[in-house]
Design a protein around this motif. Structure first.
Motif, PDB file in Angstrom:
ATOM      1  N   PRO A 112       0.843  -1.209   0.000  1.00  0.00           N
ATOM      2  CA  PRO A 112       0.000   0.000   0.000  1.00  0.00           C
ATOM      3  C   PRO A 112       0.871   1.249   0.000  1.00  0.00           C
ATOM      4  O   PRO A 112       2.082   1.194   0.269  1.00  0.00           O
ATOM      5  CB  PRO A 112      -0.790  -0.133   1.308  1.00  0.00           C
ATOM      6  N   THR A 113       0.279   2.365  -0.298  1.00  0.00           N
ATOM      7  CA  THR A 113       1.000   3.631  -0.214  1.00  0.00           C
ATOM      8  C   THR A 113       0.976   4.140   1.229  1.00  0.00           C
ATOM      9  O   THR A 113       0.157   3.712   2.046  1.00  0.00           O
ATOM     10  CB  THR A 113       0.369   4.693  -1.125  1.00  0.00           C
ATOM     11  N   VAL A 114       1.878   5.056   1.514  1.00  0.00           N
ATOM     12  CA  VAL A 114       1.883   5.695   2.834  1.00  0.00           C
ATOM     13  C   VAL A 114       0.552   6.392   3.076  1.00  0.00           C
ATOM     14  O   VAL A 114      -0.014   6.332   4.175  1.00  0.00           O
ATOM     15  CB  VAL A 114       3.062   6.682   2.950  1.00  0.00           C
ATOM     16  N   GLU A 115       0.033   7.033   2.049  1.00  0.00           N
ATOM     17  CA  GLU A 115      -1.248   7.736   2.187  1.00  0.00           C
ATOM     18  C   GLU A 115      -2.367   6.765   2.562  1.00  0.00           C
ATOM     19  O   GLU A 115      -3.196   7.062   3.435  1.00  0.00           O
ATOM     20  CB  GLU A 115      -1.597   8.440   0.881  1.00  0.00           C
ATOM     21  N   GLU A 116      -2.417   5.594   1.910  1.00  0.00           N
ATOM     22  CA  GLU A 116      -3.455   4.609   2.202  1.00  0.00           C
ATOM     23  C   GLU A 116      -3.349   4.119   3.642  1.00  0.00           C
ATOM     24  O   GLU A 116      -4.370   3.961   4.329  1.00  0.00           O
ATOM     25  CB  GLU A 116      -3.341   3.431   1.236  1.00  0.00           C
ATOM     26  N   ILE A 117      -2.134   3.872   4.099  1.00  0.00           N
ATOM     27  CA  ILE A 117      -1.953   3.407   5.472  1.00  0.00           C
ATOM     28  C   ILE A 117      -2.356   4.489   6.463  1.00  0.00           C
ATOM     29  O   ILE A 117      -3.059   4.226   7.452  1.00  0.00           O
ATOM     30  CB  ILE A 117      -0.498   2.957   5.690  1.00  0.00           C
ATOM     31  N   GLY A 171       4.010 -14.867  11.509  1.00  0.00           N
ATOM     32  CA  GLY A 171       3.098 -14.537  10.418  1.00  0.00           C
ATOM     33  C   GLY A 171       2.406 -13.201  10.554  1.00  0.00           C
ATOM     34  O   GLY A 171       1.594 -12.836   9.692  1.00  0.00           O
ATOM     35  N   ASN A 172       2.737 -12.433  11.590  1.00  0.00           N
ATOM     36  CA  ASN A 172       2.049 -11.155  11.777  1.00  0.00           C
ATOM     37  C   ASN A 172       2.482 -10.092  10.779  1.00  0.00           C
ATOM     38  O   ASN A 172       1.829  -9.043  10.679  1.00  0.00           O
ATOM     39  CB  ASN A 172       2.252 -10.660  13.215  1.00  0.00           C
ATOM     40  N   VAL A 173       3.560 -10.340  10.016  1.00  0.00           N
ATOM     41  CA  VAL A 173       3.895  -9.412   8.932  1.00  0.00           C
ATOM     42  C   VAL A 173       2.805  -9.416   7.864  1.00  0.00           C
ATOM     43  O   VAL A 173       2.729  -8.490   7.047  1.00  0.00           O
ATOM     44  CB  VAL A 173       5.255  -9.752   8.286  1.00  0.00           C
ATOM     45  N   PHE A 174       1.946 -10.440   7.872  1.00  0.00           N
ATOM     46  CA  PHE A 174       0.835 -10.503   6.928  1.00  0.00           C
ATOM     47  C   PHE A 174      -0.476  -9.989   7.525  1.00  0.00           C
ATOM     48  O   PHE A 174      -1.472  -9.860   6.810  1.00  0.00           O
ATOM     49  CB  PHE A 174       0.638 -11.940   6.431  1.00  0.00           C
ATOM     50  N   LEU A 175      -0.470  -9.695   8.806  1.00  0.00           N
ATOM     51  CA  LEU A 175      -1.665  -9.181   9.475  1.00  0.00           C
ATOM     52  C   LEU A 175      -1.615  -7.673   9.671  1.00  0.00           C
ATOM     53  O   LEU A 175      -2.652  -7.010   9.657  1.00  0.00           O
ATOM     54  CB  LEU A 175      -1.839  -9.862  10.833  1.00  0.00           C
ATOM     55  N   VAL A 176      -0.423  -7.127   9.868  1.00  0.00           N
ATOM     56  CA  VAL A 176      -0.253  -5.696  10.114  1.00  0.00           C
ATOM     57  C   VAL A 176       0.125  -5.007   8.805  1.00  0.00           C
ATOM     58  O   VAL A 176       1.144  -5.352   8.196  1.00  0.00           O
ATOM     59  CB  VAL A 176       0.845  -5.442  11.169  1.00  0.00           C
ATOM     60  N   PRO A 177      -0.649  -4.038   8.330  1.00  0.00           N
ATOM     61  CA  PRO A 177      -0.286  -3.324   7.100  1.00  0.00           C
ATOM     62  C   PRO A 177       1.068  -2.638   7.252  1.00  0.00           C
ATOM     63  O   PRO A 177       1.390  -2.100   8.317  1.00  0.00           O
ATOM     64  CB  PRO A 177      -1.409  -2.295   6.933  1.00  0.00           C
ATOM     65  N   TRP A 178       1.854  -2.656   6.172  1.00  0.00           N
ATOM     66  CA  TRP A 178       3.160  -1.991   6.223  1.00  0.00           C
ATOM     67  C   TRP A 178       3.569  -1.546   4.822  1.00  0.00           C
ATOM     68  O   TRP A 178       3.085  -2.053   3.819  1.00  0.00           O
ATOM     69  CB  TRP A 178       4.230  -2.900   6.820  1.00  0.00           C
ATOM     70  N   THR A 179       4.472  -0.590   4.803  1.00  0.00           N
ATOM     71  CA  THR A 179       5.067  -0.155   3.542  1.00  0.00           C
ATOM     72  C   THR A 179       6.311   0.657   3.870  1.00  0.00           C
ATOM     73  O   THR A 179       6.647   0.880   5.041  1.00  0.00           O
ATOM     74  CB  THR A 179       4.073   0.663   2.695  1.00  0.00           C
ATOM     75  N   TYR A 180       6.997   1.102   2.804  1.00  0.00           N
ATOM     76  CA  TYR A 180       8.220   1.879   2.978  1.00  0.00           C
ATOM     77  C   TYR A 180       7.941   3.368   2.872  1.00  0.00           C
ATOM     78  O   TYR A 180       7.097   3.805   2.068  1.00  0.00           O
ATOM     79  CB  TYR A 180       9.257   1.473   1.928  1.00  0.00           C
ATOM     80  N   LEU A 181       8.662   4.125   3.674  1.00  0.00           N
ATOM     81  CA  LEU A 181       8.584   5.578   3.611  1.00  0.00           C
ATOM     82  C   LEU A 181       9.305   6.088   2.372  1.00  0.00           C
ATOM     83  O   LEU A 181      10.243   5.438   1.876  1.00  0.00           O
ATOM     84  CB  LEU A 181       9.219   6.184   4.863  1.00  0.00           C
ATOM     85  N   PRO A 182       8.912   7.240   1.844  1.00  0.00           N
ATOM     86  CA  PRO A 182       9.611   7.792   0.666  1.00  0.00           C
ATOM     87  C   PRO A 182      11.047   8.154   1.018  1.00  0.00           C
ATOM     88  O   PRO A 182      11.347   8.589   2.133  1.00  0.00           O
ATOM     89  CB  PRO A 182       8.780   9.027   0.313  1.00  0.00           C
ATOM     90  N   GLU A 183      11.930   7.943   0.059  1.00  0.00           N
ATOM     91  CA  GLU A 183      13.338   8.275   0.263  1.00  0.00           C
ATOM     92  C   GLU A 183      13.615   9.697  -0.209  1.00  0.00           C
ATOM     93  O   GLU A 183      12.957  10.223  -1.108  1.00  0.00           O
ATOM     94  CB  GLU A 183      14.227   7.294  -0.502  1.00  0.00           C
ATOM     95  N   GLY A 184      14.611  10.328   0.412  1.00  0.00           N
ATOM     96  CA  GLY A 184      15.058  11.636  -0.034  1.00  0.00           C
ATOM     97  C   GLY A 184      14.159  12.786   0.357  1.00  0.00           C
ATOM     98  O   GLY A 184      14.302  13.891  -0.172  1.00  0.00           O
ATOM     99  N   VAL A 185      13.218  12.525   1.254  1.00  0.00           N
ATOM    100  CA  VAL A 185      12.334  13.596   1.729  1.00  0.00           C
ATOM    101  C   VAL A 185      12.260  13.517   3.256  1.00  0.00           C
ATOM    102  O   VAL A 185      12.644  12.513   3.859  1.00  0.00           O
ATOM    103  CB  VAL A 185      10.909  13.483   1.136  1.00  0.00           C
TER     104      VAL A 185
END
Length: 275
Positions: A112-117, A171-185
């Protein structure tokens, strides 16, 4: 029922994905659409399937095909290859005794995007350059158990879908939503734009205590934790809205990041003020 393919030789090319490809090769940054990860144990594989991850193949002890793997296999398409071998072949795979007799190669799901999370969350854990997969897995397990809605990571940290990380997380990496933060900002400003206040976990003279009531009252709060050893970067701390410490005794000035996450998530996640 998936197709069962007996394996008698550790050098069989079908085992490359499990035995000889590195985590970075599976990640396949040059071709993300074909990126893979390997899940270990029926529990972790089952949670990955629950999350919608697509299996590519299985590797398991022969006895588990009609044993504890049967329920997992029944959930999969009939054209999924299942490589089955006796234990003496599989124990040549480093760490196989930790897998509970079953591995599954899966396609990496889109993140997902940071905005969606941020739109769906009130409490977020932010991990800045946390490198150890065991710590990543333990943090995700605590996040799921102790009231965190999502996890955001910097790209320099360890991948939550590394085999060890997903195994330690149960297996909780599949239960908790996650994504990466934007780089360079300045991602603290990005979170601020989505309504979050940021709380840097660091021992400073101006740190407030973890149980300070103003933290619990924040409608949207991101708990920011740093890399093993060095902790958070000074610039990150300076850009956060709060600097927060866990009170400790006997002159101890820090905890392992995974242990600290459990304490922080309990106080700021599970014990947060109700809406």
């Amino acid at each position: 029922m998936p197709t069962i393919i007996p394996i008698t030789d550790f050098a069989a090319p079908e085992l490359d994905i499990y035995a000889r490809l590195t985590e970075n090769q599976l990640l396949n940054r040059a071709d993300p659409a074909n990126a893979l990860f390997v899940a270990e144990s029926p529990l972790v594989i089952g949670r990955a399937l629950d999350a919608g991850c697509t299996p590519v193949s299985f590797l398991m002890e022969t006895k588990h095909v009609n044993g504890k793997g049967a329920e997992i296999l029944a959930r999969c398409p009939a054209d999924i290859p299942v490589y089955a071998a006796e234990l003496e072949v599989l124990t040549q795979l480093t760490g196989f005794h930790l897998t509970r007799g079953m591995l599954c190669a899966m396609r990496r799901p889109p993140l997902p995007t940071v905005e969606e999370i941020c739109a769906k969350s009130r409490r977020i854990a932010v991990l800045e350059n946390v490198m150890n997969p065991t710590n990543i897995g333990a943090i995700f397990r605590s996040a799921a158990a102790l009231g965190m809605d999502a996890v955001l990571l910097t790209a320099a940290g360890s991948d939550p879908l590394y085999r060890r990380a997903s195994r330690v997380s149960m297996g909780n990496v599949f239960l908790v939503p996650w994504t990466y933060l934007p780089e360079g900002v300045d991602w603290t400003e990005t979170l601020r734009q989505y309504g979050f206040k940021t709380a840097a976990m660091a021992l400073r003279e101006d740190s407030i205590r973890l149980n300070d009531p103003q933290l619990a009252r924040e409608p949207k709060l991101a708990v920011v934790m740093g890399t093993e050893g060095d902790g958070l970067a000074s610039d990150t701390i300076a850009h956060c809205d709060y600097t927060v410490m866990i009170p400790m005794t006997h002159g101890v000035d820090s905890l392992n990041v995974a242990a600290a996450s459990a304490v922080a998530f309990y106080q700021l996640g599970l014990m947060r003020c109700p809406e």
